[in-house]
Design a protein around this motif. Structure first.
Motif, mmCIF file in Angstrom:
data_model
loop_
_atom_site.group_PDB
_atom_site.id
_atom_site.type_symbol
_atom_site.label_atom_id
_atom_site.label_comp_id
_atom_site.label_asym_id
_atom_site.label_seq_id
_atom_site.Cartn_x
_atom_site.Cartn_y
_atom_site.Cartn_z
ATOM 1 N N MET A 1 -7.110 5.114 -6.661
ATOM 2 C CA MET A 1 -7.647 5.937 -5.576
ATOM 3 C C MET A 1 -7.995 5.050 -4.391
ATOM 4 O O MET A 1 -8.446 3.917 -4.556
ATOM 5 C CB MET A 1 -8.900 6.672 -6.046
ATOM 6 N N THR A 2 -7.757 5.570 -3.196
ATOM 7 C CA THR A 2 -8.097 4.847 -1.977
ATOM 8 C C THR A 2 -8.900 5.751 -1.053
ATOM 9 O O THR A 2 -9.030 6.952 -1.286
ATOM 10 C CB THR A 2 -6.825 4.347 -1.267
ATOM 11 N N GLY A 3 -9.418 5.161 0.021
ATOM 12 C CA GLY A 3 -10.270 5.897 0.929
ATOM 13 C C GLY A 3 -9.503 6.641 1.993
ATOM 14 O O GLY A 3 -8.270 6.778 1.946
ATOM 15 N N ILE B 1 10.525 -7.341 1.234
ATOM 16 C CA ILE B 1 10.138 -7.301 -0.184
ATOM 17 C C ILE B 1 8.789 -7.972 -0.391
ATOM 18 O O ILE B 1 7.921 -7.470 -1.127
ATOM 19 C CB ILE B 1 11.227 -7.975 -1.049
ATOM 20 N N TYR B 2 8.593 -9.077 0.274
ATOM 21 C CA TYR B 2 7.330 -9.807 0.118
ATOM 22 C C TYR B 2 6.160 -9.038 0.750
ATOM 23 O O TYR B 2 5.102 -8.884 0.136
ATOM 24 C CB TYR B 2 7.457 -11.195 0.753
ATOM 25 N N HIS B 3 6.330 -8.564 1.976
ATOM 26 C CA HIS B 3 5.233 -7.883 2.670
ATOM 27 C C HIS B 3 4.900 -6.533 2.028
ATOM 28 O O HIS B 3 3.777 -6.038 2.182
ATOM 29 C CB HIS B 3 5.573 -7.702 4.146
ATOM 30 N N GLU B 4 5.829 -5.949 1.329
ATOM 31 C CA GLU B 4 5.528 -4.717 0.606
ATOM 32 C C GLU B 4 4.483 -4.955 -0.467
ATOM 33 O O GLU B 4 3.561 -4.146 -0.653
ATOM 34 C CB GLU B 4 6.813 -4.151 -0.015
ATOM 35 N N GLN B 5 4.600 -6.079 -1.186
ATOM 36 C CA GLN B 5 3.605 -6.420 -2.205
ATOM 37 C C GLN B 5 2.308 -6.926 -1.575
ATOM 38 O O GLN B 5 1.214 -6.639 -2.064
ATOM 39 C CB GLN B 5 4.187 -7.474 -3.147
ATOM 40 N N ALA B 6 2.434 -7.666 -0.480
ATOM 41 C CA ALA B 6 1.225 -8.153 0.195
ATOM 42 C C ALA B 6 0.401 -7.003 0.769
ATOM 43 O O ALA B 6 -0.833 -7.052 0.788
ATOM 44 C CB ALA B 6 1.611 -9.138 1.308
ATOM 45 N N LEU B 7 1.075 -5.942 1.221
ATOM 46 C CA LEU B 7 0.364 -4.789 1.759
ATOM 47 C C LEU B 7 -0.411 -4.066 0.658
ATOM 48 O O LEU B 7 -1.536 -3.595 0.879
ATOM 49 C CB LEU B 7 1.351 -3.841 2.437
ATOM 50 N N LYS B 8 0.164 -3.973 -0.532
ATOM 51 C CA LYS B 8 -0.533 -3.308 -1.639
ATOM 52 C C LYS B 8 -1.819 -4.055 -2.006
ATOM 53 O O LYS B 8 -2.795 -3.437 -2.438
ATOM 54 C CB LYS B 8 0.395 -3.215 -2.854
ATOM 55 N N LEU B 9 -1.814 -5.363 -1.824
ATOM 56 C CA LEU B 9 -3.028 -6.137 -2.094
ATOM 57 C C LEU B 9 -4.145 -5.790 -1.117
ATOM 58 O O LEU B 9 -5.329 -5.869 -1.464
ATOM 59 C CB LEU B 9 -2.726 -7.632 -1.998
ATOM 60 N N SER B 10 -3.786 -5.402 0.103
ATOM 61 C CA SER B 10 -4.784 -5.144 1.143
ATOM 62 C C SER B 10 -5.263 -3.703 1.167
ATOM 63 O O SER B 10 -6.146 -3.369 1.970
ATOM 64 C CB SER B 10 -4.206 -5.503 2.523
ATOM 65 N N VAL B 11 -4.687 -2.839 0.330
ATOM 66 C CA VAL B 11 -5.133 -1.441 0.297
ATOM 67 C C VAL B 11 -6.535 -1.371 -0.290
ATOM 68 O O VAL B 11 -6.844 -1.983 -1.316
ATOM 69 C CB VAL B 11 -4.150 -0.590 -0.534
ATOM 70 N N ILE B 12 -7.395 -0.634 0.381
ATOM 71 C CA ILE B 12 -8.785 -0.478 -0.063
ATOM 72 C C ILE B 12 -8.816 0.422 -1.297
ATOM 73 O O ILE B 12 -8.411 1.585 -1.251
ATOM 74 C CB ILE B 12 -9.647 0.119 1.061
ATOM 75 N N ARG C 1 -9.012 5.799 5.141
ATOM 76 C CA ARG C 1 -8.127 4.865 5.824
ATOM 77 C C ARG C 1 -7.712 3.818 4.804
ATOM 78 O O ARG C 1 -8.475 2.921 4.477
ATOM 79 C CB ARG C 1 -8.841 4.227 7.010
ATOM 80 N N PRO C 2 -6.473 3.916 4.251
ATOM 81 C CA PRO C 2 -6.095 3.008 3.158
ATOM 82 C C PRO C 2 -6.046 1.542 3.570
ATOM 83 O O PRO C 2 -6.375 0.665 2.768
ATOM 84 C CB PRO C 2 -4.713 3.517 2.743
ATOM 85 N N VAL C 3 -5.622 1.269 4.807
ATOM 86 C CA VAL C 3 -5.523 -0.108 5.292
ATOM 87 C C VAL C 3 -6.119 -0.156 6.687
ATOM 88 O O VAL C 3 -5.838 0.714 7.523
ATOM 89 C CB VAL C 3 -4.059 -0.603 5.314
ATOM 90 N N GLN C 4 -6.935 -1.158 6.924
ATOM 91 C CA GLN C 4 -7.538 -1.330 8.236
ATOM 92 C C GLN C 4 -6.581 -2.075 9.169
ATOM 93 O O GLN C 4 -5.869 -2.995 8.743
ATOM 94 C CB GLN C 4 -8.851 -2.115 8.123
ATOM 95 N N SER C 5 -6.554 -1.644 10.418
ATOM 96 C CA SER C 5 -5.758 -2.367 11.415
ATOM 97 C C SER C 5 -6.340 -3.767 11.635
ATOM 98 O O SER C 5 -7.529 -4.012 11.380
ATOM 99 C CB SER C 5 -5.730 -1.588 12.728
#
Length: 667
Positions: free
Chosen positions: A90-92, A204-215, A94-98
């Protein structure tokens, strides 16, 4: 005018940005060492799966991507959610902050999602999925495919067809007690490309890095996730697209010849010929009347007043319709109008003149029931007041012609027998007698004018019913299978994450899709808080100085496919600076975003390509196949697993994918 100017300026600006990108081509080759290492290890783990496939394939046949009959109303209809297992994050709001800077080092990303795990997510075959095999034996779908395979089959956009892809296919019969078990086509996720750009590796790399930053807020069981919208909000989803904006237009009515008023008698319909025969006698009477008295308008009015009773209204109405193509003005000068009759046209010219006020009153009295009661007189007066003033002479002509077509000649009383005054009363026709009062419009136009609003409403309702059936709203799954419930204890639950098996229908094909959900968030549906799927698309930006880029056709197809699979999905786009790994902008797409894309993505074309390819596969015999599409080709090669490697037309899969795919030689 202003909109055209703005569109031209946008086009010129886009061409300028394209020139800038070509001058700065080295920017697209920038990739961090961590991203390069991570992508290479993902591809290396992927090669292990390719070795489990047959080594060589023989060309079986070719099929066009644009073949078959195009159906603009084709849609993917949700049938049933067969099985769901696992948990979801579950996320909030705003899933990712700018302005979030994503992790750019290999250890941080690989510790969360190791390259081997990522590769397994990409290539887990359906042929080895015991859950899929068990569900297929019960529901017997025509096709069973993964989410990535569905995206790839939909992501084909003409006329250039730039995507290169290969899909492993296995066709086998389902274990069944029936004598004739049904075959099912299993389509696995696409294989890695033979050439991969550095931009694709960076993605491919940034797709996984983005998932790490999801709140992340909490982890819930998938049983709480509502993947399908309620019926009350189904119209707002992107699964069914309207293909006909105005269903009130009748395309079977030919209005191309409306500008031609005159028409030869040989071209008339049968009902027009009947009307002409009934008018021949009236024309002979008019010739006699003209020779006797040309200025008998007053006597004519007096005789018509005497004829206005309840038993002779039809006779007067017939006289009114006879005068459609004849002048009725007292002051009309036929000598001055002689030049109108001297044209070269094969048809006689039309002379339009106004009717006298008394004639209009007589026609209105015939149309209303004659009664001496005050209520009838009051009703007639009201109807007269509601009638707009006559100013459209062409409209009156068409209405009178329609009345003439619909009247039954057998019911009209003969003037020589029923009305003694007809023999002594001069005809209402005056002027040259060679003007024929025949039909001035085509039969197809007449039939269009004869339609009444109630018939149109009934026709519209019938159209909507037929359209609802043709667009796939009628489910194919039997009621028994709709009511059946699967016990999760009979299936293998995933070690991590979640898995969904859902059934859809595409025209007459039944599809089972295996998919998963990365994130969910709370949304108000039916006045209750529901957990709905959340899809975040990472988009690398290389020209942020000029703003964020528009969606490409491939990106729009990926977002739209998620809505196809789960109608309640909420889609986000994370614009990431490819040079600094910074999240520049996070925006949520509106529910109707698919109608406002500028990339030219056409969902109906993608669905028709999908339907054509799947229909071709369902007709093949059992065995292992490989669907292969080359860049720029409007067709697909269907290869079948073969023995030996020395025959003509053999494709060696292991040799093509023997190493990590290199960057393309030509940009």
């Amino acid at each position: 005018m202003i909109l055209n100017k703005v569109n031209q300026e946008v086009m010129q600006f886009m061409m300028y940005l394209q020139d800038v990108s070509r001058r700065c081509a080295e920017d697209y080759n920038i990739i961090s060492q961590g991203a390069l290492q991570y992508s290479e290890e993902v591809f290396r783990s992927w090669l292990g799966y390719i070795k489990t496939l047959p080594e060589v394939y023989q060309i079986h046949e070719l099929t066009s991507l644009t073949g078959g009959k195009f159906n603009p109303a084709l849609s993917l209809t949700f049938e049933k959610e067969l099985l769901h297992m696992g948990s979801v994050v579950m996320t909030g709001f705003r899933p990712v902050q700018s302005d979030t800077v994503l992790a750019s080092d290999y250890p941080t990303v690989s510790s969360h999602t190791p390259p081997a795990k990522k590769a397994k997510e990409l290539h887990t075959p359906l042929s080895n999925d015991s859950n899929a095999e068990r569900l297929c034996s019960s529901y017997e779908p025509h096709v069973c495919l993964t989410r990535d395979a569905l995206v790839q089959l939909l992501n084909n956009h003409g006329p250039d067809f730039r995507e290169e892809w290969e899909l492993p296919v296995l066709i086998k019969s389902n274990p069944s007690k029936d004598k004739n078990p049904r075959k099912t086509v299993f389509i696995d996720s696409p294989l890695p490309k033979s050439e991969v750009t550095l931009r694709e590796r960076n993605h491919i790399y940034h797709e996984q890095a983005l998932k790490l930053s999801v709140i992340r807020t909490e982890i819930k069981d998938v049983v709480h996730v509502m993947t399908e919208l309620p019926i009350s909000e189904q119209s707002e989803s992107g699964r069914t697209l309207s293909t006909l904006e105005n269903d009130s237009i009748d395309f079977e009515v030919d209005l191309s010849d409306l500008e031609t008023f005159g028409e030869n008698a040989s071209n008339k319909a049968a009902n027009v010929k009947k009307a002409k025969m009934n008018q021949d006698g009236a024309r002979v009477k008019s010739e006699k009347a003209i020779s006797q008295n040309k200025g008998s308008r007053k006597n004519e009015s007096t005789s018509l007043d005497e004829e206005l009773d309840s038993n002779q209204c039809e006779s007067v109405k017939d006289k009114v319709t006879q005068n459609v193509a004849t002048p009725l003005r007292k002051d009309f000068n036929w000598e001055n109008a002689s030049h109108l009759l001297s044209g070269d046209s094969d048809d006689d010219n039309l002379i339009i003149a106004d009717t006298s006020p008394k004639d209009d009153m007589q026609q209105k009295q015939c149309e209303t029931p004659s009664s001496s009661s005050p209520s009838s007189n009051t009703r007639s007066a009201k109807q007269k007041k509601k009638t707009p003033p006559s100013g459209d002479q062409l409209g009156e002509i068409l209405q009178m012609q329609t009345a003439m077509f619909t009247s039954n000649p057998s019911n009209v009383p003969s003037k020589s027998t029923n009305s003694p005054q007809d023999t002594s009363t001069p005809s209402r026709l005056s002027g040259p007698t060679h003007l024929h009062p025949t039909s001035l419009v085509k039969a197809c136009v007449s039939s269009y004018l004869e339609r009444n609003p109630s018939q149109e409403e009934e026709t519209g309702d019938a159209f909507h019913n037929v359209a609802a059936e043709s667009t796939g709203f009628k489910k194919l799954l039997s009621q028994d299978l709709q009511a059946a419930n699967e016990d999760e204890r009979d299936y293998e639950s995933p070690e991590e994450g979640n898995v969904f098996y859902k059934l859809y229908s595409l025209d007459k094909l039944m599809l089972m899709v295996r998919t998963s959900i990365d994130f969910t968030r709370t949304k108000k549906l039916d006045n209750q808080d529901r957990c709905v799927p959340l899809n975040i698309l990472p988009k690398l930006e290389y020209q942020l100085t000029y703003g964020v880029e528009c969606l490409s056709s491939s990106e729009a197809c990926q977002l739209w496919t998620e809505t196809l699979l789960h109608s309640s999905t909420e889609s986000f786009i994370a614009h990431i600076d490819a040079l600094t790994s910074r999240v520049a902008l996070v925006r949520k797409l509106p529910d109707n975003w698919i109608y406002n894309t500028s990339c030219g993505f056409k969902p109906s074309k993608s669905l028709n390509i999908l339907h054509h390819v799947l229909q071709k596969l369902t007709g093949l015999d059992e065995g292992q196949y490989l669907l292969r599409h080359k860049v720029g080709e409007p067709f697909v090669n269907i290869l079948k697993a073969a023995q030996g490697n020395g025959r003509q037309g053999v494709y060696n899969l292991q040799q093509i994918h023997s190493d990590i795919p290199p960057p393309p030689t030509l940009l």
